[in-house]
Design an enzyme around this catalytic site. Sequence first.
Site, PDB file in Angstrom:
ATOM      1  N   GLN B 118       0.850  -1.186   0.000  1.00 18.11           N
ATOM      2  CA  GLN B 118       0.000   0.000   0.000  1.00 18.11           C
ATOM      3  C   GLN B 118       0.889   1.239   0.000  1.00 18.11           C
ATOM      4  O   GLN B 118       1.668   1.444   0.925  1.00 18.11           O
ATOM      5  CB  GLN B 118      -0.870  -0.048   1.259  1.00 18.11           C
ATOM      6  CG  GLN B 118      -1.721   1.144   1.516  1.00 18.11           C
ATOM      7  CD  GLN B 118      -2.093   1.239   2.992  1.00 18.11           C
ATOM      8  OE1 GLN B 118      -1.646   0.459   3.821  1.00 18.11           O
ATOM      9  NE2 GLN B 118      -2.909   2.208   3.325  1.00 18.11           N
ATOM     10  N   SER B 121       1.649   6.976   2.276  1.00 18.80           N
ATOM     11  CA  SER B 121       2.391   8.098   2.857  1.00 18.80           C
ATOM     12  C   SER B 121       3.465   8.599   1.914  1.00 18.80           C
ATOM     13  O   SER B 121       4.047   7.828   1.146  1.00 18.80           O
ATOM     14  CB  SER B 121       3.057   7.668   4.161  1.00 18.80           C
ATOM     15  OG  SER B 121       2.088   7.358   5.115  1.00 18.80           O
ATOM     16  N   GLU B 236      -8.182  -0.896   7.004  1.00 15.32           N
ATOM     17  CA  GLU B 236      -6.962  -1.041   7.775  1.00 15.32           C
ATOM     18  C   GLU B 236      -7.225  -0.821   9.264  1.00 15.32           C
ATOM     19  O   GLU B 236      -6.782  -1.590  10.108  1.00 15.32           O
ATOM     20  CB  GLU B 236      -5.913  -0.027   7.284  1.00 15.32           C
ATOM     21  CG  GLU B 236      -4.613  -0.093   8.088  1.00 15.32           C
ATOM     22  CD  GLU B 236      -3.539   0.862   7.557  1.00 15.32           C
ATOM     23  OE1 GLU B 236      -3.883   1.785   6.812  1.00 15.32           O
ATOM     24  OE2 GLU B 236      -2.366   0.656   7.918  1.00 15.32           O
ATOM     25  N   GLU B 368      -3.529  11.228  16.966  1.00 16.09           N
ATOM     26  CA  GLU B 368      -4.139  12.560  16.863  1.00 16.09           C
ATOM     27  C   GLU B 368      -5.209  12.585  15.767  1.00 16.09           C
ATOM     28  O   GLU B 368      -6.291  13.131  15.956  1.00 16.09           O
ATOM     29  CB  GLU B 368      -3.057  13.615  16.559  1.00 16.09           C
ATOM     30  CG  GLU B 368      -2.142  13.932  17.736  1.00 16.09           C
ATOM     31  CD  GLU B 368      -1.167  12.820  18.090  1.00 16.09           C
ATOM     32  OE1 GLU B 368      -0.915  11.940  17.239  1.00 16.09           O
ATOM     33  OE2 GLU B 368      -0.652  12.812  19.223  1.00 16.09           O
TER      34      GLU B 368
END
Lengths: 379, 399
Positions: B118, B121, B236, B368
């Site tokens: 995958q 990022s 995920e 976060e």
Amino acid sequence: MADQALDVDFALNEAQEMLRQTTRQFLADRVPLEAVRQLADTEAGFDEKLWQAGAELGWHSLAIPEEYGGAGYTFAELSIVLEELGRALFPGPFLSTVVMAADAILTAGTEDQKQAHLPAIARGERTVGVALFEGPRGANLDDISMAAEPSGDGWVLTGTKTNVVFGQAVDTILVAARTAGGLSLFLIPSGTPGVSHEAVPTLDPTTKQAQLTFTTVSVGPEALLGREGAAGPVIERILRLAAVGLSLDQVGGAQWCLETSVEHGKTRFQFGRAIGSFQSIKHRCADMLVEVEHARSAAYHAARVTGDEEELVIAAPLAKSVCSDAYEHVAGETIQILGGTGFSWEHSVHLYFKRAKSTALMFGDARYHRRLLADALGL
Amino acid sequence: MTDTIKAESAEALVGERLEQLLGGYDPSVEPQEFWGNQYDLGLAWVQFPEGFGGLGVSPKYQSVVQGALEKAGAPTWNRELNLLGIGMGAGVLAAHGTDAQKVKWLRPMFTTEDMWCQLFSEPGAGSDLANLSAKAVRDGDEWIVNGQKVWTTLAHIAKWGMIPVRTDPDVPKHAGITYFIVDMKAEGVEVRPLYQITGEAEFNEVFFTDVRVPDEYRIDEVGAGWRVSMTTLMNERVAIGSRALPRGGGSMEAAIKAWKDYGHADPAARDELVQLWAGWEALRLTTLRANQMRKAGTPGPEGSTGKLAWADLNKAITAFTVDLMGWDGTLYPGGYVLHRPTEFESEGSPQRNFLRARANSIEGGTSEIMKNIVGERVLGLPGEPRVDKDLPWKEVPRG
């Protein structure tokens, strides 16, 4: 068996869902927070009519077998009511009467005693205060030293019991004392000559307490619950049930606090934005949700294994420690999020904060229950 | 009534297929061949349509299948081995792929002949994934991909990669993304190991230089890549958050072992140990409850907290375990040998696990970001004002 206890079924059936809805609706209609605050200012601290109305809805009879005037369900049903009562800050001797005394009578009582008391509890015609401990550290059997001496075919009780929840208002007292044979439980009318009560001001205005003094109180043989000297395991069991019951109360209250924080986050504007859009508030609320959901899982699990002593020894202190910490923290965070309003007498969050601390300390705090848990796990 | 009949026939169908797969099961059959049979019989993902590894029945029957496989001693580790494919890629293909794409990719994915990775990022797009800048430019029936991806698990052994890229820099960031499946062996794809805090390289950096990708490898519409990426991430996070944990298992087991091995008795440490145990057990019960609610079709907020809670707990437990080891905790057994694992490694020394756990609150969505998601989507709190929302992507400041 052990595996089954580990993986309980959490889903609610239709009847249980209905019970939750009707309980919540009744409490919203009849016991709004204004009513709770009014009751907090009375000496009794609860309302006989409401107590009766709750019984008519079936709350008191849920976990009592049908042969003793109950509905013959389980603790899983009772747990729904306990959670809702916590959410509404319902005041009254429900835990001591319906959870602790009813179970002690069912576990240890003679057939006559069961017939005499359980149907009355189921109908809401009895309120029982549980008088176990004699000082601020009371949490287990070692903390019981009051004596009961045989006299004729009955007993004489002498001593002082502290922190009897709603002890100033109940009609019956379940009292623990030491006899020659060991620990014993007695079930006596609170008006018995020689019994005096002194109401003590409490941190949590929704949970009244009294100190009870027994001055050579003579009672008949029927006052002894079950067998003399055999009360140790009975008391240990009702202490575990008290821990589970309080955990459910805490889950209900913590959920109210979370919802109140979230609502405030949506409607309170500062710097031109709803404050819930700030991550400092939003992330706090997300953390609170995690805590509340974990507390809920621990409490629901415990409520589903009350019939399995081996698992309850783990599940009850797990629930009490997790839920106590969660409620205290979530109630504290709610005050912070509400700001000055949260510190005011006018907003009701302080009642939740106080009930959180009070229920956390009752029958042993989170650290105490973690000790029990460590012992149970052999750590 | 009809539901009952449907349920009965679904159960019968699953049972019949299981009998075909496992009747006279021969343990000497190669796992890949077995998985091929499992796929052909519709027992790979039972909820998928027939012909695509499924039977078109409720996903709850998959647990029946898994139970039967385990009981028979049949291989089930393909799901772990090719986690990014089977755990996430399959869901993406099911939701957004064409039939031709499903036929091409699902079977070899399930048999592990083709491993998947995958590619999300980027150095400049972590939490703000939609800000990604790897790009694809159309060239006839092909697209030409350029850019860099990072933190790509198993890229060095994967055959196929799931990759969102920017295809329109002139529209706001969410609208200009398109999602492709890219051949990791194609010319112009360079995979370099990315060594991490533990000395291993579980992850890679992947560089794309004029890589040509056929338009048939595009998933969903041009510009629909953000939607497809969200499907991937939801799969995920559910996968991370819904793993069943045994009571006192996983990292907690190592903590208890260290407690005993090192002969601890200090009440303060004991309280901390039990507090962690209780947290782990509350997480286990919440996961169990969430999975039950999800199966019953009544998912609630309990299903959204798993990853968040697990990350914090696992970090705390692994750190506490090293504390219990005293001076031993200052050692690193085997040393920092740079190496490149070829499959997921979840086990290691307590020291290694302590270091590895730092990623738990970063990978698959930082805590976060997870708290923003929980706050906004579960609790309904308002979002933050977004300064880049209506700006064309190319005008958004970055760095």
